[in-house]
Write a protein that holds these residues in place. Structure first.
Motif, PDB file in Angstrom:
ATOM      1  N   PRO B 380      40.236 -57.152  -4.425  1.00 24.94           N
ATOM      2  CA  PRO B 380      39.313 -56.346  -5.245  1.00 24.94           C
ATOM      3  C   PRO B 380      38.046 -55.951  -4.496  1.00 24.94           C
ATOM      4  O   PRO B 380      37.547 -54.845  -4.694  1.00 24.94           O
ATOM      5  N   ILE B 381      37.548 -56.810  -3.612  1.00 22.26           N
ATOM      6  CA  ILE B 381      36.338 -56.432  -2.854  1.00 22.26           C
ATOM      7  C   ILE B 381      36.644 -55.217  -1.984  1.00 22.26           C
ATOM      8  O   ILE B 381      35.885 -54.236  -1.966  1.00 22.26           O
ATOM      9  N   ASN B 382      37.765 -55.265  -1.259  1.00 27.00           N
ATOM     10  CA  ASN B 382      38.118 -54.122  -0.410  1.00 27.00           C
ATOM     11  C   ASN B 382      38.255 -52.842  -1.218  1.00 27.00           C
ATOM     12  O   ASN B 382      37.831 -51.771  -0.782  1.00 27.00           O
ATOM     13  N   VAL B 383      38.862 -52.957  -2.390  1.00 27.62           N
ATOM     14  CA  VAL B 383      39.079 -51.758  -3.207  1.00 27.62           C
ATOM     15  C   VAL B 383      37.758 -51.251  -3.780  1.00 27.62           C
ATOM     16  O   VAL B 383      37.490 -50.049  -3.789  1.00 27.62           O
ATOM     17  N   ILE B 384      36.908 -52.160  -4.239  1.00 29.83           N
ATOM     18  CA  ILE B 384      35.607 -51.731  -4.766  1.00 29.83           C
ATOM     19  C   ILE B 384      34.816 -51.042  -3.662  1.00 29.83           C
ATOM     20  O   ILE B 384      34.219 -49.984  -3.864  1.00 29.83           O
ATOM     21  N   LEU B 385      34.812 -51.616  -2.470  1.00 29.22           N
ATOM     22  CA  LEU B 385      34.029 -51.048  -1.374  1.00 29.22           C
ATOM     23  C   LEU B 385      34.576 -49.695  -0.933  1.00 29.22           C
ATOM     24  O   LEU B 385      33.834 -48.724  -0.790  1.00 29.22           O
ATOM     25  N   ASN B 386      35.873 -49.650  -0.671  1.00 28.31           N
ATOM     26  CA  ASN B 386      36.428 -48.480   0.017  1.00 28.31           C
ATOM     27  C   ASN B 386      37.338 -47.622  -0.841  1.00 28.31           C
ATOM     28  O   ASN B 386      37.799 -46.578  -0.389  1.00 28.31           O
ATOM     29  N   GLY B 387      37.619 -48.054  -2.044  1.00 24.40           N
ATOM     30  CA  GLY B 387      38.462 -47.268  -2.931  1.00 24.40           C
ATOM     31  C   GLY B 387      39.904 -47.253  -2.466  1.00 24.40           C
ATOM     32  O   GLY B 387      40.314 -48.007  -1.583  1.00 24.40           O
ATOM     33  N   LEU B 388      40.673 -46.397  -3.111  1.00 24.89           N
ATOM     34  CA  LEU B 388      42.064 -46.213  -2.724  1.00 24.89           C
ATOM     35  C   LEU B 388      42.186 -44.804  -2.177  1.00 24.89           C
ATOM     36  O   LEU B 388      42.008 -43.842  -2.906  1.00 24.89           O
ATOM     37  N   PRO B 389      42.464 -44.680  -0.880  1.00 23.03           N
ATOM     38  CA  PRO B 389      42.558 -43.331  -0.324  1.00 23.03           C
ATOM     39  C   PRO B 389      43.762 -42.593  -0.882  1.00 23.03           C
ATOM     40  O   PRO B 389      44.760 -43.204  -1.266  1.00 23.03           O
ATOM     41  N   ALA B 390      43.654 -41.291  -0.931  1.00 22.00           N
ATOM     42  CA  ALA B 390      44.750 -40.486  -1.472  1.00 22.00           C
ATOM     43  C   ALA B 390      45.943 -40.556  -0.539  1.00 22.00           C
ATOM     44  O   ALA B 390      45.793 -40.371   0.663  1.00 22.00           O
ATOM     45  N   PRO B 391      47.129 -40.840  -1.055  1.00 23.55           N
ATOM     46  CA  PRO B 391      48.296 -40.793  -0.186  1.00 23.55           C
ATOM     47  C   PRO B 391      48.601 -39.358   0.191  1.00 23.55           C
ATOM     48  O   PRO B 391      48.390 -38.443  -0.600  1.00 23.55           O
ATOM     49  N   GLU B 392      49.042 -39.197   1.421  1.00 22.29           N
ATOM     50  CA  GLU B 392      49.256 -37.850   1.940  1.00 22.29           C
ATOM     51  C   GLU B 392      50.505 -37.218   1.339  1.00 22.29           C
ATOM     52  O   GLU B 392      51.602 -37.786   1.404  1.00 22.29           O
ATOM     53  N   GLY B 393      50.338 -36.037   0.769  1.00 26.24           N
ATOM     54  CA  GLY B 393      51.488 -35.239   0.380  1.00 26.24           C
ATOM     55  C   GLY B 393      52.321 -35.777  -0.755  1.00 26.24           C
ATOM     56  O   GLY B 393      53.478 -35.405  -0.904  1.00 26.24           O
ATOM     57  N   GLU B 394      51.782 -36.675  -1.552  1.00 22.88           N
ATOM     58  CA  GLU B 394      52.562 -37.184  -2.674  1.00 22.88           C
ATOM     59  C   GLU B 394      51.602 -37.601  -3.780  1.00 22.88           C
ATOM     60  O   GLU B 394      50.418 -37.803  -3.529  1.00 22.88           O
ATOM     61  N   ARG B 395      52.120 -37.743  -4.985  1.00 21.72           N
ATOM     62  CA  ARG B 395      51.238 -38.185  -6.063  1.00 21.72           C
ATOM     63  C   ARG B 395      51.055 -39.687  -5.938  1.00 21.72           C
ATOM     64  O   ARG B 395      51.933 -40.408  -5.480  1.00 21.72           O
ATOM     65  N   GLY B 396      49.917 -40.130  -6.365  1.00 15.98           N
ATOM     66  CA  GLY B 396      49.649 -41.557  -6.302  1.00 15.98           C
ATOM     67  C   GLY B 396      48.251 -41.819  -6.795  1.00 15.98           C
ATOM     68  O   GLY B 396      47.421 -40.904  -6.848  1.00 15.98           O
ATOM     69  N   PRO B 397      47.977 -43.058  -7.198  1.00 17.23           N
ATOM     70  CA  PRO B 397      46.654 -43.365  -7.724  1.00 17.23           C
ATOM     71  C   PRO B 397      45.600 -43.290  -6.624  1.00 17.23           C
ATOM     72  O   PRO B 397      45.876 -43.672  -5.495  1.00 17.23           O
ATOM     73  N   ILE B 398      44.441 -42.801  -6.947  1.00 14.35           N
ATOM     74  CA  ILE B 398      43.337 -42.845  -6.002  1.00 14.35           C
ATOM     75  C   ILE B 398      42.107 -43.370  -6.715  1.00 14.35           C
ATOM     76  O   ILE B 398      42.014 -43.340  -7.942  1.00 14.35           O
ATOM     77  N   MET B 399      41.200 -43.910  -5.931  1.00 16.29           N
ATOM     78  CA  MET B 399      39.948 -44.408  -6.504  1.00 16.29           C
ATOM     79  C   MET B 399      38.837 -44.177  -5.505  1.00 16.29           C
ATOM     80  O   MET B 399      39.053 -44.372  -4.310  1.00 16.29           O
ATOM     81  N   PRO B 400      37.669 -43.728  -5.971  1.00 16.57           N
ATOM     82  CA  PRO B 400      36.553 -43.587  -5.031  1.00 16.57           C
ATOM     83  C   PRO B 400      36.011 -44.958  -4.635  1.00 16.57           C
ATOM     84  O   PRO B 400      36.057 -45.900  -5.434  1.00 16.57           O
ATOM     85  N   GLY B 401      35.512 -45.074  -3.420  1.00 14.99           N
ATOM     86  CA  GLY B 401      34.884 -46.316  -2.991  1.00 14.99           C
ATOM     87  C   GLY B 401      33.438 -46.377  -3.452  1.00 14.99           C
ATOM     88  O   GLY B 401      32.810 -45.346  -3.677  1.00 14.99           O
ATOM     89  N   PHE B 402      32.930 -47.596  -3.594  1.00 15.52           N
ATOM     90  CA  PHE B 402      31.564 -47.770  -4.087  1.00 15.52           C
ATOM     91  C   PHE B 402      30.663 -48.445  -3.058  1.00 15.52           C
ATOM     92  O   PHE B 402      29.618 -48.980  -3.404  1.00 15.52           O
ATOM     93  N   ALA B 403      31.087 -48.431  -1.783  1.00 14.55           N
ATOM     94  CA  ALA B 403      30.295 -49.105  -0.748  1.00 14.55           C
ATOM     95  C   ALA B 403      28.873 -48.552  -0.696  1.00 14.55           C
ATOM     96  O   ALA B 403      27.920 -49.295  -0.465  1.00 14.55           O
ATOM     97  N   GLY B 404      28.724 -47.246  -0.924  1.00 16.56           N
ATOM     98  CA  GLY B 404      27.412 -46.634  -0.819  1.00 16.56           C
ATOM     99  C   GLY B 404      26.514 -46.909  -2.007  1.00 16.56           C
ATOM    100  O   GLY B 404      25.293 -46.850  -1.890  1.00 16.56           O
ATOM    101  N   SER B 405      27.110 -47.196  -3.171  1.00 14.01           N
ATOM    102  CA  SER B 405      26.265 -47.326  -4.353  1.00 14.01           C
ATOM    103  C   SER B 405      26.126 -48.758  -4.863  1.00 14.01           C
ATOM    104  O   SER B 405      25.203 -49.049  -5.599  1.00 14.01           O
TER     105      SER B 405
END
Lengths: 167, 467
Positions: B380-405
């Protein structure tokens, strides 16, 4: 009430603590550079800089920003005296509809503020969260490269924390 | 005189012992060959090899960030030093262009390179030894028909005596169990297929089993959970922390698509694994799922009850609103850090995670998230910091990272709230230093967004996209 510094100016904001920074900037500070795109942190149109880092202002609530420094695209320069990032985007004409561009500039600024000599690979990886649906990406790339050159050669402020102010 | 004679005997015995060890450790060189023509390989065999390479996840380690696929150069940090992945393109000078099929098969089976050097087990030959000759032939055909890339592999950065490859013969003597997978005739064909893939090429245990002090996978703790590049690899045995127990269907979906509605999203080093499996027919994912589900065993009545309560809660109310598990009639008072975390959750997380929109387009209900129940908060720390990057060329969940805020203290508060609200486990112990360390490591620490230029899935038909 939350005290917030935006582009060097201190604001006392009267808003609910869960108000997104984007709404505060646009509605309270009347800075309309940051754009509402998706509202979910998935497109990057709302990108601003908080403490040197690119941040998606639509998913950043006000309560996280007490005493932090926010820079928006308005903080990078003025019409009369554009900053190197703005100058580069003008020179490369790196916009079509332009809606994504303030966010693009702010994300790029966060990278070049740390490293104005970023490689193409670093720029591409760094810009990944920001979308442009007009397809201006190659011009945006060129503009970011040019901004890096301007920052290195002219010695003008690369850092978003010390923006060039007119006057 | 006596002492001198004694010393001579000791030294002599030592030399004999050393000589014996050297003889034991000695592996012969296999003669170099002229690189074979691409046309020498049957296209069907090459395609089969491509599918197997996807299971093996070869592209992920053997490709440097931004580099050419299979050209090696990726730095693998280990507790003993840095090992660089080698160039496995058919380049004759810097790759495996001069390797015969025999040499390739020996490397997979025995962990020895063409010249006879022992290989470091960062190359998971402790798993690859289970691969059949037939499959190794297909892998060889696939790799030898890739584009040759001239790329020298950097020298490993290892201290003495670990930098002496001879030492690895001793390591193998202690920990290496050589031999092809042997089918369990009591089990179904699908199960055996899954076990063969998972224990062999898939090398699941390389991350999902703990390792001992000498870096060997502990056979006494099969799938008991491990660690990989700053991420927790959750237990896949009966100790699986998933709040809603996995079944074959759910695991199949997860392995094939990289996400599952009631468990979560593959991220970190697992993301490319699922991306690779996604290019194969889902029968392979189902086989692996069948095997892994059997290792997890049937959930205990207690776990089943918890899952039923969570599923019932799904229809009764949105998560985050009514705190604590089923049965408690009053919302418990949260400690101060969790209260601060609650405000952050409500303002920054809730709009997606409580929207009631299922994956992949909505946020996961966090009371279904394995990460909330995990032994460490690393994921969860990694995901909160960096989010989930968009997978290339396919549908998939993404999340923005919160490292900056979010600063470290705010993340610690948020974790306290998440753990106490969405799991029935005790608080994570002082996550502050871990947050700081993972922030320092940044996105490079194994948050994979595969771009088509480097670690592209092994499927040769995948269309190249540009940024």
């Amino acid at each position: 009430m939350v005290a917030l510094t935006v582009n060097g100016t201190r604001h006392e904001i009267e808003a609910e603590p869960d108000t997104p920074l984007l709404y505060v900037l646009r509605d309270e500070c009347h800075l309309h550079g940051a754009k509402y795109g998706c509202g979910l942190g998935q497109c990057g149109a709302c990108t601003v800089i908080v403490g040197g880092e690119a941040v998606l202002s639509c998913v950043t609530p006000l309560l996280l920003l007490e005493n932090k420094e926010v820079t928006t695209v308005e903080g990078l320069g003025t019409i009369e005296q554009p900053g190197p990032m703005q100058q580069a985007f003008i020179e490369e004409q790196a916009a079509q509809c332009g809606y994504c561009i303030p966010g693009m500039m702010m994300r790029a600024q966060a990278l070049l503020g740390r490293n104005p000599a970023a490689t193409d690979g670093e720029i591409r990886a760094h810009m990944e969260p920001n979308l442009c649906r007009c397809g201006t990406h190659m011009r945006i790339m060129a503009a970011i490269r040019r901004a890096g050159e301007l920052m290195q050669t002219s010695g003008r402020a690369a850092s978003a924390d010390a923006p060039q102010r007119a006057g | 005189m006596r002492i001198a004679r004694f010393l001579i005997i000791v030294v002599a015995m030592g030399l004999v012992g050393l000589g014996g060890f050297v003889a034991y450790a000695w592996e012969s060189e296999i003669d170099p060959i002229d690189p074979p023509q691409r046309t020498a390989f049957d296209p069907a065999l090459v395609k089969h090899g491509a599918d197997l390479a996807a299971v093996g996840n070869c592209n992920v380690c053997h490709t440097a960030p931004g580099g050419k696929v299979f050209a090696g150069g990726l730095a693998l940090p280990t507790p003993f030093g840095t090992i660089y992945a080698t160039n496995i393109t058919p380049d004759p000078e810097t790759g495996i262009g001069r390797w015969s099929e025999e040499a390739f098969v020996r490397s997979m089976r025995e962990g020895v390179d063409r010249e006879g050097n022992h290989l470091y087990p960062a190359f998971p030959y402790d798993h690859f030894t289970r691969v059949t000759d037939e499959d190794n032939r297909a892998l060889y055909a696939y790799l030898m028909t890739r584009e040759p890339v001239r790329a020298e592999t950097p020298a490993n950065e290892l201290p003495f005596p670990i930098d002496q490859r001879m030492v690895l013969a001793g390591w193998k003597l202690l920990f290496f169990d050589e031999g092809v997978y042997e089918a369990d005739t009591a089990q179904s064909q699908t199960w055996n297929r899954g076990a063969y893939l998972a224990e062999g090429l898939g090398h699941c245990g390389a991350c999902h089993s703990p390792r001992n002090a000498l870096g060997a996978v502990r056979t006494d703790a099969h799938y008991a959970g491990g660690e990989s590049e700053g991420w927790t690899a959750y237990a896949l045995n009966a100790d699986s922390p998933a709040p809603i127990p996995w079944d074959v269907d759910a695991l199949t979906h997860y392995l094939h698509t990289g996400w599952e509605t009631r468990h979560g999203v593959a991220r970190g080093p697992m993301a490319p694994v699922t991306q690779n499996l996604g290019v194969l027919p889902d029968t392979e994912a189902r086989a692996i799922a069948t095997y892994v589900a059997s290792v997890m065993r049937e959930p205990t009545p207690e776990k089943r009850q918890r899952a039923e309560a969570l599923l019932a809660a799904e229809t009764a109310h949105p998560p985050g609103v009514q705190v604590q598990s089923a049965g408690s009639q009053t919302a418990p008072v949260l400690p101060a850090d969790a209260q601060r975390g609650a405000a952050i959750y409500a303002a920054a997380c809730s709009s997606c995670h409580d929207a009631g929109r299922p994956l992949p387009y909505g946020g996961l209900r966090l009371d279904h998230s394995t990460a909330m129940y995990g032994p460490t908060p690393a994921n969860p720390i990694n995901v909160i910091l960096n989010g989930l990057p968009a997978p290339e060329g396919e549908r998939g969940p993404i999340m923005p990272g919160f490292a900056g805020s979010l600063d470290d203290g705010q993340i610690v508060d948020l974790l306290a709230y998440l753990r106490s609200t969405f799991s029935d486990r005790p608080p994570w112990e002082d996550p502050g230093p871990l947050v700081a360390r993972l922030r320092e490591a940044g996105v490079e620490a194994g948050v994979y967004a595969l771009d088509s230029g480097s670690a592209a899935p092994a499927n040769p038909s995948k269309q190249e996209t540009t940024w």
